[in-house]
Write an enzyme that holds these catalytic residues in place. Sequence first.
Site, mmCIF file in Angstrom:
data_model
loop_
_atom_site.group_PDB
_atom_site.id
_atom_site.type_symbol
_atom_site.label_atom_id
_atom_site.label_comp_id
_atom_site.label_asym_id
_atom_site.label_seq_id
_atom_site.Cartn_x
_atom_site.Cartn_y
_atom_site.Cartn_z
ATOM 1 C CG PHE A 276 -1.770 -1.281 1.279
ATOM 2 C CD1 PHE A 276 -2.789 -1.544 0.382
ATOM 3 C CD2 PHE A 276 -1.461 -2.236 2.238
ATOM 4 C CE1 PHE A 276 -3.508 -2.733 0.438
ATOM 5 C CE2 PHE A 276 -2.168 -3.435 2.298
ATOM 6 C CZ PHE A 276 -3.186 -3.684 1.402
ATOM 7 N N GLY A 504 0.244 -9.123 -3.755
ATOM 8 C CA GLY A 504 -1.109 -9.635 -3.569
ATOM 9 C C GLY A 504 -2.112 -9.076 -4.555
ATOM 10 C CB ILE A 667 -11.309 -4.712 -16.711
ATOM 11 C CG1 ILE A 667 -11.874 -3.376 -16.195
ATOM 12 C CG2 ILE A 667 -11.095 -5.678 -15.554
ATOM 13 C CD1 ILE A 667 -10.928 -2.565 -15.322
ATOM 14 C CG LEU A 668 -5.356 -5.518 -18.246
ATOM 15 C CD1 LEU A 668 -3.933 -5.201 -17.828
ATOM 16 C CD2 LEU A 668 -5.461 -5.600 -19.765
ATOM 17 C CD GLN A 676 -5.345 -4.252 -6.317
ATOM 18 O OE1 GLN A 676 -5.386 -4.702 -5.171
ATOM 19 N NE2 GLN A 676 -4.469 -3.371 -6.662
ATOM 20 N N GLY A 741 -4.960 0.090 -8.919
ATOM 21 C CA GLY A 741 -4.536 -0.222 -7.554
ATOM 22 C C GLY A 741 -4.992 0.769 -6.504
ATOM 23 C CD GLU A 742 -1.590 4.077 -5.711
ATOM 24 O OE1 GLU A 742 -1.198 4.883 -4.879
ATOM 25 O OE2 GLU A 742 -0.987 3.829 -6.757
HETATM 26 MO MO1 MOS Z 1 1.134 3.075 -3.840
HETATM 27 S S1 MOS Z 1 0.735 4.354 -2.271
HETATM 28 O O1 MOS Z 1 2.030 4.031 -4.905
HETATM 29 O O2 MOS Z 1 1.986 1.746 -3.190
#
Ligand code: MOS
Length: 775
Positions: A276, A504, A667-668, A676, A741-742
Amino acid sequence: MSTMPRRPRAKAIDTVVHYPANANTDAGATRPERHRYVGQPLDRVDGEAKVTGKAVFTAELDFPGLAYAALVCSTIARGRVTAVDGAAASALPGFVALLTHENMPRLARPEPGMQAGGEGFALSDLPYLQDDEVRWDGQPVAVVIADTLEEAEHAASLVRVEYELAAEPAVSFEAEKCDAVVPESVLGEPPELTIGDPDGALERAAAKVDHTYRTPRYNHHAIEPHATVAWWSDDGALTVYDTTQSVFRCKQALAQVFGVDGSKVRAIAAYVGGGFGGKAGLWSHTTLCAAAAKVVRRPVKLAITREQVVRFVGGRTISEQRVALGADRRGRLAALVHEGVTAATTHGRYAEQLTFPARHLYKTPALRVRQAVVNLDMVANTWMRAPGESIGSFALESALDELAHELELDPIELRRRNEPRKDPTAGTRFSSRKLLEAYRRGAEMFGWSRCRLATPRARRDGPWRSGCGVATAYYPYFRVAAKARVRISADGTATIRAPANEMGMGTATVQIQHAAERLGLPVERVSFEYGDSALADTKIMAGGSSQTVSVIAAVDAAIDKVLRALLKLAKRDPHSPLAGLRFKEVIARDGGLYRTDALERGESVTAILRRARRAEIEAEGAAREPKEVEKYSMGSYGAQFCEVRVHERTGEIRVARWLGAFDCGRILNRKMAESQLRGGIVMGIGMALMEETLFDERRGRIVTRSLADYHVPVNLDVPNIEVFFLDVPDKRAIRGAHGIGEIGITGAAAAIANAVFNATGMRVRELPIRLDRLA
Ligand code: MOS
């Protein structure tokens, strides 16, 4: 007595993953064609290894002759170490060594990375244990090395450290924030930006909101605490197994600190239990572990405690933000101001980019964003999932909701009226932006117009008030020019190699899917070797939601080379069905190369390589520089919808329902992508309602040092979360995909705050929204 040094085996853990024979890799009826894997919800390639415990994590590694290190951390916020008494510790059985600033090997200052405005890869430029200075409460001041973990920890507990306390440590954000200064840059962008006359426009606006929003410190609590195992070989080469999000950054930073060439350092991380952002750079324990291994001439393991994760691994900064919006009566923005102060340190200097969403989301003739930073004597703050966009979107998206209420306008309609046609600050065109479409589809699925009453406090169910909220999610597109290697073998298998990192998210799975599709091989025949800096010298990082497309672009380049070489070999035989064809006239499928004009005519990889008496073809590919982000404004977008219930008497807040509709390009792997996003939303629920690092501003000490007092959402706090993807490829993005991811955490806290307002009529502008703040 210490044992004699023994050299560990060169390779202790497997960083190659491939699908086990019995894995569910058949995406079934949804698969239109053989080997069309991209987009399919395949299971995780490393899933079996993880659930059966075969996957070895750093702290579990064992080596012959392994010694254990434990750290002693300072108990003052600022001052000097005047004495370290190791007498009791060194008398213990199993004691090997005690390292303090007095006997540590001399180390170079690491160059900080872009977080702190540098070109390097460390999180701060602090040289650990190089002087007697104490810069924060929790800073490591001594390292004890012993034969066993228990002996090391016991010995560390007996080390007596004396301090001279500095007269006035700067530990109070409240007291120091007036001294905040504008930093040189915010992650490479100008910290301050003005368009038009925002103050004048605000003054004249028919409707306006102007409020201060506050977010607390947050700490990283990945399931796996940080750990390192390090050793030096006789020729002066350093190997570390480390829980890092970037084996490349880890390697580079260590090489710099120890003054050795990058080729002499190897960093390995096969499995990482969540990162993270908390594992994206070099923290003190990795350097100290490597130094300890050098001194005791043995492999050394340093697995830090959860308490230590809080004490010397940074978290998210505290923030105070002002958002002022002015609009005409029809809801068209006349001015947008987003200003904020965050805390950093003199050695860390990371200004969290909380004004980034405001730079890209709304059309306005007048805008000002401005960030300032105040340095405190505390652990350096760092990246934490969507740093900036997470807390910045709380303020901005709460303010939008406040303006909508002021204008008596539906908050989605307000956003629709302010959707820009070009990037508001960069002036560039959007490569692909389907935010309004995400709102439209999301509203439909969530039942927004049915469930959400415009008047706050209008819906109740027994002692519960309920309400709905929305907010925009946004995260920019990042890519780095990476390198990767691809090998295709005569037995019809292929291996992809890149120093990528898997914590992960599904990195290995998605890379295998993509490579198998491009090579025309079944996924079971493609393996992915990753998590080892020796695989290629390239800047890959599991960060900035950038890794997937960065690696794919490099793998693509390598695959092109391999397939071209394969075609060349095939064409040596004039009888080959591929003879005389150019590269674009062939396609890789069904384990070979085939003619695009006659798909059944071609040759298998095995046939081509055997005839040429070659066992394999291997090539390194390099992706081009990410020019796409200069030409276009690129990002992931989404609409977060939630319903909350607030207990009338106790103020207890329950999140009852959640739907996120996202435009993240193509979306892969839907299964992993949903996961995620769900994870990001859960983290957003924590940010909004529970998580809070309590910092004692009298002593400069973090008080919440365990998961018993730092509350994260548990299963009962999390409703069913529906994630919907528009799944529209962006022509300018690699494989049409944006980062995933974010973005999940962005907008989440605002959606909750907006829903709480809708349920109760109470606007909470300070996170977390605790029940006492609803009183
Ligand atoms: Mo992310 S906060 O760039 O691991």
